[in-house]
Design an enzyme around this catalytic site. Structure first.
Site, PDB file in Angstrom:
ATOM      1  N   ASN A   1      67.902  36.121  28.304  1.00  0.00           N
ATOM      2  CA  ASN A   1      68.077  35.015  29.423  1.00  0.00           C
ATOM      3  C   ASN A   1      68.813  34.156  29.023  1.00  0.00           C
ATOM      4  O   ASN A   1      68.646  33.179  27.697  1.00  0.00           O
ATOM      5  CB  ASN A   1      66.548  34.521  29.505  1.00  0.00           C
ATOM      6  CG  ASN A   1      66.214  34.076  30.992  1.00  0.00           C
ATOM      7  OD1 ASN A   1      64.904  33.613  30.998  1.00  0.00           O
ATOM      8  ND2 ASN A   1      66.603  34.434  32.054  1.00  0.00           N
TER       9      ASN A   1
ATOM     10  N   ASN B   1      68.010  27.261  38.563  1.00  0.00           N
ATOM     11  CA  ASN B   1      68.271  28.505  38.491  1.00  0.00           C
ATOM     12  C   ASN B   1      70.081  28.874  38.937  1.00  0.00           C
ATOM     13  O   ASN B   1      70.213  28.122  39.373  1.00  0.00           O
ATOM     14  CB  ASN B   1      67.486  29.528  39.692  1.00  0.00           C
ATOM     15  CG  ASN B   1      66.163  29.669  39.221  1.00  0.00           C
ATOM     16  OD1 ASN B   1      65.968  30.144  38.117  1.00  0.00           O
ATOM     17  ND2 ASN B   1      64.839  29.358  39.905  1.00  0.00           N
TER      18      ASN B   1
ATOM     19  N   CYS C   1      60.853  26.734  32.561  1.00  0.00           N
ATOM     20  CA  CYS C   1      61.343  28.085  32.294  1.00  0.00           C
ATOM     21  C   CYS C   1      61.050  28.171  30.707  1.00  0.00           C
ATOM     22  O   CYS C   1      61.242  27.540  29.922  1.00  0.00           O
ATOM     23  CB  CYS C   1      63.069  27.815  32.366  1.00  0.00           C
ATOM     24  SG  CYS C   1      63.809  29.457  31.536  1.00  0.00           S
TER      25      CYS C   1
ATOM     26  N   ASN D   1      61.964  30.771  28.454  1.00  0.00           N
ATOM     27  CA  ASN D   1      63.056  31.047  27.458  1.00  0.00           C
ATOM     28  C   ASN D   1      63.971  29.731  27.460  1.00  0.00           C
ATOM     29  O   ASN D   1      64.353  29.452  26.486  1.00  0.00           O
ATOM     30  CB  ASN D   1      63.884  32.135  28.076  1.00  0.00           C
ATOM     31  CG  ASN D   1      63.150  33.547  27.841  1.00  0.00           C
ATOM     32  OD1 ASN D   1      62.320  33.674  26.970  1.00  0.00           O
ATOM     33  ND2 ASN D   1      63.403  34.441  28.844  1.00  0.00           N
TER      34      ASN D   1
ATOM     35  N   ASN E   1      58.001  35.147  40.932  1.00  0.00           N
ATOM     36  CA  ASN E   1      58.822  36.187  40.111  1.00  0.00           C
ATOM     37  C   ASN E   1      57.889  37.362  39.797  1.00  0.00           C
ATOM     38  O   ASN E   1      56.654  37.098  39.770  1.00  0.00           O
ATOM     39  CB  ASN E   1      59.046  35.272  38.640  1.00  0.00           C
ATOM     40  CG  ASN E   1      59.959  34.087  38.642  1.00  0.00           C
ATOM     41  OD1 ASN E   1      60.966  34.054  39.076  1.00  0.00           O
ATOM     42  ND2 ASN E   1      58.977  33.000  38.841  1.00  0.00           N
TER      43      ASN E   1
ATOM     44  N   ARG F   1      62.865  34.953  40.697  1.00  0.00           N
ATOM     45  CA  ARG F   1      63.230  34.278  41.840  1.00  0.00           C
ATOM     46  C   ARG F   1      64.414  33.416  41.298  1.00  0.00           C
ATOM     47  O   ARG F   1      64.368  32.964  40.122  1.00  0.00           O
ATOM     48  CB  ARG F   1      62.018  33.589  41.970  1.00  0.00           C
ATOM     49  CG  ARG F   1      61.938  32.519  43.124  1.00  0.00           C
ATOM     50  CD  ARG F   1      60.766  31.889  43.214  1.00  0.00           C
ATOM     51  NE  ARG F   1      60.761  30.765  42.043  1.00  0.00           N
ATOM     52  CZ  ARG F   1      59.722  29.768  42.206  1.00  0.00           C
ATOM     53  NH1 ARG F   1      58.834  29.579  43.057  1.00  0.00           N
ATOM     54  NH2 ARG F   1      59.711  28.717  41.381  1.00  0.00           N
TER      55      ARG F   1
ATOM     56  N   CYS G   1      62.088  37.200  30.881  1.00  0.00           N
ATOM     57  CA  CYS G   1      61.528  35.668  31.626  1.00  0.00           C
ATOM     58  C   CYS G   1      60.347  35.462  30.701  1.00  0.00           C
ATOM     59  O   CYS G   1      59.257  35.985  30.902  1.00  0.00           O
ATOM     60  CB  CYS G   1      61.176  35.911  32.853  1.00  0.00           C
ATOM     61  SG  CYS G   1      60.496  34.909  33.784  1.00  0.00           S
TER      62      CYS G   1
END
Ligand SMILES: N[C@@H](CCC[C@H](N)C(=O)O)C(=O)O
Length: 274
Positions: free
Chosen positions: A13, A66, A75, A77, A181, A200, A209
């Site tokens: 990611n 995003n 997030c 990661n 997601n 998403r 993710c």
């Protein structure tokens, strides 16, 4: 205007990270900038843009966008990536505390390429929601681990149409207006999960993710399919670890451990219309 950035990958990611403590990027420009910089054909390319900003009470604050420009409050990661970025910048020590819009996170750089996050409690658990898309009914568990996640256990993780079913479930009426997601999970031997996620905001399957891996770990423990700490193998092959405490579906002490690496650094020219 020229802006310095670092490119990081956390289990595949990938992110563009920018030090925005001096507000070089104005709030109203963040979404269009994320779209531009994350474009893999015309710019640096990434799943998301992460800004490191000043915090009044912690080491720093993380802002996440995003690749389609949409804002997300967290997030997983990206959280490991910003910890690595902050340490590299000299903004934080090996152990640090930072703010996100989902909650406060304690992070620790464990090795050259591994980071641990101690997170806030998840919320909004809803079990066994029936969702029918593209002629197939899925048994979905929902949990918000900083952003909303659907978790679905499947028999054949290789064959499942992550893009087709993921995209349809992401926008199913059950989950509007925010969307969700979508994580497809296979439990294998050794207290291990294989997880594939339709994200998403990227609107595609990503190689990993973090918040989805946390959601999959939590639901697997709640359903008795695995025990904490749960090993997870992401789509890109990287190994992560999720641990938690569960008392009658009350989840606490959530920890995510996994890789985060700086792949390159550079300077990008931002056009004035951004
Ligand atoms: N890749 C992230 C999640 C990023 C936000 C997500 N796409 C959303 O909009 O909810 C992770 O590692 O957790």
């Amino acid at each position: 205007m020229n802006i310095n950035f670092s490119k990081l990958t956390a289990a595949g990611n990938d992110f563009v990270l920018i030090d925005n403590r001096e507000s070089v990027i104005a709030k109203e420009d963040c979404q269009s900038l994320a779209k531009k910089l994350c474009n893999r054909k015309h710019s640096i390319g990434a799943d998301g843009l992460i800004l490191l900003e000043k915090s009044a009470c912690k080491d720093f604050k993380m802002k996440y966008f995003n690749s389609d420009g949409s804002y997300a409050s967290m997030c997983g990661n990206g959280g490991r990536s910003i910890a690595k970025f902050a340490y590299d910048l000299g903004v934080a020590n090996l152990k640090m505390v930072f703010e996100t819009d989902a909650g406060v996170i304690n992070a620790e750089i464990l090795t050259e390429d591994r980071v641990r996050l101690d997170l806030y409690a998840p919320r909004d658990l809803k079990k066994d929601i029936k969702v029918k898309v593209n002629g197939k009914e899925f048994d979905v568990d929902f949990i918000n681990t900083g952003v909303p996640h659907a978790v679905i256990f499947v028999d054949d993780i290789e064959k499942i149409d992550v893009f087709g079913y993921g995209r349809a479930i992401r926008s199913h009426k059950t989950f509007v207006p925010a969307g969700v997601n979508v994580n497809f999970v296979k439990v294998i031997k050794g207290n291990t999960l294989l997880v594939r996620t339709y994200e998403r905001g990227v609107e595609d399957e990503t190689l990993a993710c973090g918040t989805g891996i946390i959601a999959s770990g939590i639901i697997s423990v709640l359903k008795g399919f695995a025990e904490s700490p749960v090993k997870v193998i992401a789509r890109g092959g990287d190994k992560l670890l999720v641990s938690l405490k569960n008392s009658n579906d009350k989840i606490s002490n959530v920890v995510l451990e996994g890789p985060a690496l700086i792949t390159f650094k550079g300077t990008v020219k931002i056009q004035s219309e951004v």
